[in-house]
Design an enzyme around this catalytic site. Structure first.
Site, PDB file in Angstrom:
ATOM      1  N   GLU A 178       0.708  -1.321  -0.112  1.00 23.51           N
ATOM      2  CA  GLU A 178       0.174   0.070  -0.083  1.00 23.51           C
ATOM      3  C   GLU A 178       0.857   1.317   0.002  1.00 23.51           C
ATOM      4  O   GLU A 178       0.417   2.330  -0.503  1.00 23.51           O
ATOM      5  CB  GLU A 178      -1.056   0.011   1.215  1.00 23.51           C
ATOM      6  CG  GLU A 178      -2.056  -1.089   1.192  1.00 23.51           C
ATOM      7  CD  GLU A 178      -1.842  -2.294   1.666  1.00 23.51           C
ATOM      8  OE1 GLU A 178      -0.521  -2.579   1.793  1.00 23.51           O
ATOM      9  OE2 GLU A 178      -2.643  -3.378   1.736  1.00 23.51           O
TER      10      GLU A 178
ATOM     11  N   PHE B  31     -11.367  -7.535  13.708  1.00 24.65           N
ATOM     12  CA  PHE B  31     -10.462  -8.120  12.688  1.00 24.65           C
ATOM     13  C   PHE B  31     -10.024  -6.939  11.505  1.00 24.65           C
ATOM     14  O   PHE B  31     -11.117  -6.318  10.943  1.00 24.65           O
ATOM     15  CB  PHE B  31     -10.792  -9.247  11.945  1.00 24.65           C
ATOM     16  CG  PHE B  31      -9.619  -9.982  11.039  1.00 24.65           C
ATOM     17  CD1 PHE B  31      -8.573 -10.286  11.396  1.00 24.65           C
ATOM     18  CD2 PHE B  31     -10.178  -9.910   9.634  1.00 24.65           C
ATOM     19  CE1 PHE B  31      -7.464 -10.630  10.477  1.00 24.65           C
ATOM     20  CE2 PHE B  31      -9.025 -10.320   8.537  1.00 24.65           C
ATOM     21  CZ  PHE B  31      -7.811 -10.433   9.323  1.00 24.65           C
ATOM     22  N   GLN B  32      -8.687  -6.699  11.537  1.00 23.46           N
ATOM     23  CA  GLN B  32      -8.179  -5.424  10.511  1.00 23.46           C
ATOM     24  C   GLN B  32      -9.006  -4.226  10.881  1.00 23.46           C
ATOM     25  O   GLN B  32      -9.158  -3.386   9.975  1.00 23.46           O
ATOM     26  CB  GLN B  32      -8.262  -5.857   9.070  1.00 23.46           C
ATOM     27  CG  GLN B  32      -7.526  -7.269   8.744  1.00 23.46           C
ATOM     28  CD  GLN B  32      -7.171  -7.386   7.167  1.00 23.46           C
ATOM     29  OE1 GLN B  32      -8.379  -7.095   6.383  1.00 23.46           O
ATOM     30  NE2 GLN B  32      -6.199  -7.876   6.907  1.00 23.46           N
TER      31      GLN B  32
ATOM     32  N   LYS C 250     -17.736  -0.920   5.787  1.00 19.02           N
ATOM     33  CA  LYS C 250     -18.273  -1.739   5.045  1.00 19.02           C
ATOM     34  C   LYS C 250     -19.714  -1.654   4.965  1.00 19.02           C
ATOM     35  O   LYS C 250     -20.182  -1.839   3.702  1.00 19.02           O
ATOM     36  CB  LYS C 250     -17.760  -3.178   5.182  1.00 19.02           C
ATOM     37  CG  LYS C 250     -17.910  -4.069   4.131  1.00 19.02           C
ATOM     38  CD  LYS C 250     -17.271  -5.482   4.507  1.00 19.02           C
ATOM     39  CE  LYS C 250     -17.355  -6.400   3.210  1.00 19.02           C
ATOM     40  NZ  LYS C 250     -16.541  -7.679   3.372  1.00 19.02           N
TER      41      LYS C 250
ATOM     42  N   MET D  84      24.558   8.433   1.954  1.00 20.34           N
ATOM     43  CA  MET D  84      24.539   9.823   2.396  1.00 20.34           C
ATOM     44  C   MET D  84      24.772   9.512   4.116  1.00 20.34           C
ATOM     45  O   MET D  84      25.244  10.388   4.708  1.00 20.34           O
ATOM     46  CB  MET D  84      23.215  10.326   2.296  1.00 20.34           C
ATOM     47  CG  MET D  84      23.108  11.754   2.622  1.00 20.34           C
ATOM     48  SD  MET D  84      24.444  12.709   1.925  1.00 20.34           S
ATOM     49  CE  MET D  84      23.265  13.255   0.379  1.00 20.34           C
TER      50      MET D  84
END
Lengths: 167, 584
Positions: B52, B114-115, B164, B482
């Site tokens: 993502e 969940f999630q 949802k 760097m």
């Protein structure tokens, strides 16, 4: 170094979920001070809330605070009451004092001088309600300390400009 | 006509109505209703990323190279938390992105389902604004408002969190949705008095300097054209920030190169010595200013910015102008012409003589080698190979990024995509995917380091799936260059954890992904490899093995001033102050 100033800022916001978290998160995320913060809906029809923040910082920081607040999407107006002229500041405190005998009488006498009202009483306690400037509340609370002060609840400052102008 | 749609249907309809043509995303349980609607339509393309974070960077690359809003679609919980780095990156660089996140159904919010993650809570400080939609009646307005907020004023990322049950429910999609809020009115038209004052101040300048940044790019290509016109009209020198490269043509003699920590000698000294600074769309970032108390100490400062909070944040300015760069430049050019401004020609000529002297130091020169590829040389050869065509460059973060900014020449805006504010390693490859989606036939190069590229290497798989011929040009020195440079200069050469052992074979890695892998190990192999890289019509990884010890110069050490810059390895740095050591 520029001097630290104390400013009272009124913020008119949409009363929507998370708006207070945005304001508080802005202050904590950018390291600004909050001395006091109050919030309540002030316009039911338009769902507007007014947040009063007392903060402190250098003039450059105060300017940043106002600009950052103004950038939040649900913010309608930011008004620096300290800069914009004379204004009123009020705070309400509920002060619980336990005691009997002379101390109990003395607390009542001082409450009278400060125009605090007794809003609850038992044989060994009072709850005083008092409104005024934060300094006046501090003075009263300090005086209650040796007289049996056990509990304080304060609202934080609400403020409004003097004169006909509205935010 | 008001239509009755599911929440997911409203989401898709709103995206199409906003003119969105591509969405970068990754499915999951909470966004399945949207993926189901995507399946049933053809107006929107979906690019399946592999992480993502990559989706957000791809949307950023798309947005930066087109000026449009980039769109991201991810699921709840880990989908949303993985997007956080990309959102922060977009916030820091003012990139318009709308990120749709799935959420558990409203009745489960707060139950540690969940999630589940508190997405609006987590993303509040890393977005310009965010929404949790708890009533389907709000959904059409929120969708359109999200785009309005993302692109208007100072652009930025906006999250819309979609439970949802809202996506599954039914609601109305009305015509003519009004996105104007009573709050949030960004000021775009500048104050006329300020324009007059600014132009008068410019006309009085003896040592003027334009200092312009990403705000010019964000204001659209017309703003860049106006800036170029104004710079030429005034005859003033102009420097650009990392974010502003391309806002005026690099080939224009008025352009002094990038300024700041790894900027050019002439740009930084001009900044230090100027008497009137015209800052247009830049924000006095610490990479630009160096030590604040020594920053351009004798100049009157004009600051044009669309965001009032950028003004007087780091540097106190004399003349703030709040407005959109394009409108400000139009007004300034008109005022300049109307007032027939004639700056002191003799003073300006003297100023240019100083600048030419500084230019004469040739601050980007380096000691080349015929045995080992110098990273600067590799970029010069790349520039030579692509310079006569329109090209897009993304970068990762580190030495290679600074060399790319120094050695590649951008003639147009929206061609240079780099993570400036946040400094996100792993930005370049997914950003290149986004750029290539927007410009299928263009040459898109990700100038990378071997450490950064591994942070989002999984997006090779995306590039291969969509046949996106991105060119990944890795300057491989086997070090986090760097970090190594700072350890050498500031930490006594104690190279703590900055060497990467067990690097993959990047040629085989490319092949494993189904892409093409090339390698250059000697300077005389470079041109052929670059030519082949450009010719191949597939994703390519070039493993360009460069000098492991090369440092990036010029450099203004932490806590130092613009006139204390180091030009090369032979310049001995003064010990960095305690104040400087705590700076990053």
């Amino acid at each position: 170094m520029e001097a630290i100033e104390r400013h009272t800022i009124s913020v008119l916001v949409d009363n929507e979920a998370g708006v207070l978290a945005r304001v508080i998160g802005l202050f904590s995320g950018r390291g600004y001070n909050i001395e006091s913060l109050t919030v309540a809906e002030v316009d039911m029809a338009r769902h507007l809330s007014r947040i009063t923040i007392v903060t402190s910082g250098t003039p450059m920081i105060i300017e940043q605070i106002k600009a950052q607040l103004g950038r939040l999407v649900p913010v309608h107006r930011v008004s620096d009451l300290t800069n914009e002229g004379p204004h009123l500041e009020r705070e309400l405190a509920l002060v619980k004092v336990n005691g009997t005998g002379d101390k109990r009488i003395e607390s009542l006498r001082i409450a009278d001088i400060f125009r605090a009202r007794v809003v609850d009483s038992t044989l060994e306690s009072f709850v005083f309600e008092m409104t005024g400037s934060p300094e006046k509340l501090n003075a009263f609370i300090n005086l209650m300390q040796p007289l049996g002060l056990v509990d304080v609840s304060r609202t934080g400052v609400v403020a409004i400009a003097r004169g006909p102008e509205a935010i | 006509m008001t239509q009755e749609l599911t929440g997911a249907g409203i989401v898709i309809k709103a995206l199409v109505d906003q003119g969105v043509d591509v969405v970068f995303g990754y499915p999951g349980g909470a966004v399945l209703p949207i993926y189901d609607e995507l399946f049933k339509q053809n107006a929107l393309r979906h690019v399946l990323v592999r992480h993502e974070q990559g989706a957000v960077h791809a949307a950023e690359g798309y947005a930066r190279s087109t000026g449009k809003v980039g769109v991201v679609l991810v699921t709840s919980g880990p989908g949303a938390t993985n997007a956080v780095t990309g959102l922060t990156d977009a916030l820091m660089d003012s990139i318009p992105v709308v990120c749709l996140t799935g959420q558990v159904p409203t009745h489960l919010i707060g139950n540690d389902a969940f999630q589940e993650a508190d997405t609006v809570g987590i993303t509040r400080p890393c977005t310009k604004h965010n929404y949790l939609v708890k009533d389907i009646a709000d959904l059409p307005r929120v969708m359109h408002e999200a785009f309005y907020v993302a692109r208007s004023g100072r652009p930025g990322p906006v999250v819309v969190d979609l439970p949802k049950d809202i996506l599954q429910g039914k609601g109305a999609y009305p015509d003519g949705i009004d996105v104007e809020r009573r709050s949030y009115k960004p000021q775009t038209t500048p104050d006329a008095d300020r324009i007059e004052q600014a132009v008068a101040l410019m006309a009085s300048a003896k040592r003027p300097l334009f200092y312009c940044g990403g705000g010019v790019i964000n204001s659209g290509p017309e703003a860049s054209a106006l800036l170029t016109e104004f710079v030429r009209m005034t005859g003033f020198p102009c420097t650009l920030t990392l974010m502003g490269l391309g806002a005026m043509p690099a080939s224009d003699p008025h352009f002094l190169g990038m300024l700041g920590m790894h900027g050019t000698y002439e740009a930084n000294l001009a900044m230090h010595d100027c008497d009137v600074m015209i800052n247009i769309g830049a924000r006095f970032d610490d990479r630009v200013t160096g030590r604040l108390t020594a920053f351009s100490p004798n100049s009157k400062k004009i600051h044009v910015d669309i965001d009032p909070s950028s003004i007087n944040k780091n540097v106190r300015v004399d003349l703030p102008v709040v407005g959109d760069v394009k409108l400000v430049l139009e007004a300034m050019i008109a005022a300049w012409k109307r007032t027939k401004a004639r700056p002191d020609a003799a003073a300006l000529a003297e100023w240019w003589r100083s600048i030419e002297q500084w230019r004469g130091r040739d601050c980007l020169r380096y000691k080349n080698s015929d045995k080992i590829i110098k990273p600067q040389y590799a970029l010069q050869r790349l520039q030579a190979a692509i310079g006569d065509r329109d090209f897009y460059v993304t970068t990762e973060v580190g030495q290679h990024q600074m060399w790319a900014a120094q050695f590649l020449r951008f003639e147009k805006p929206n061609r240079w995509m780099t993570s400036g504010g946040l400094g996100t390693m792993g930005y370049g490859l997914p950003a290149a995917v986004g750029v290539q989606m927007a410009h299928p036939d263009a040459l898109v190069v990700d100038v990378a380091g071997e450490a950064s590229i591994l942070m989002n290497i999984q997006e090779m798989s995306t590039a291969v799936q969509y046949k996106l011929p991105v060119k990944i040009f890795i300057l491989n020195n086997q070090w986090m260059g760097m970090v190594r440079q700072w350890q050498e200069l500031l930490h006594g050469g104690r190279y703590s954890e900055s060497y990467t052992e067990s690097l993959p074979d990047f040629v085989k890695l490319a092949e494993a992904f189904g892409a093409v892998g090339l390698r250059a190990q000697k300077p005389d192999e470079l041109d052929d490899v670059i030519r082949e890289m450009i010719a191949v019509k597939a994703p390519v990884i070039v493993d360009c093995c460069v000098d492991q010890t090369e440092n990036c110069f010029p450099m203004i050490p932490s806590g130092a001033a613009h006139n204390e810059m180091l030009l090369g390895p032979d310049d001995v740095a003064k010990p960095v102050s305690e104040e400087g050591m705590v700076l990053v």
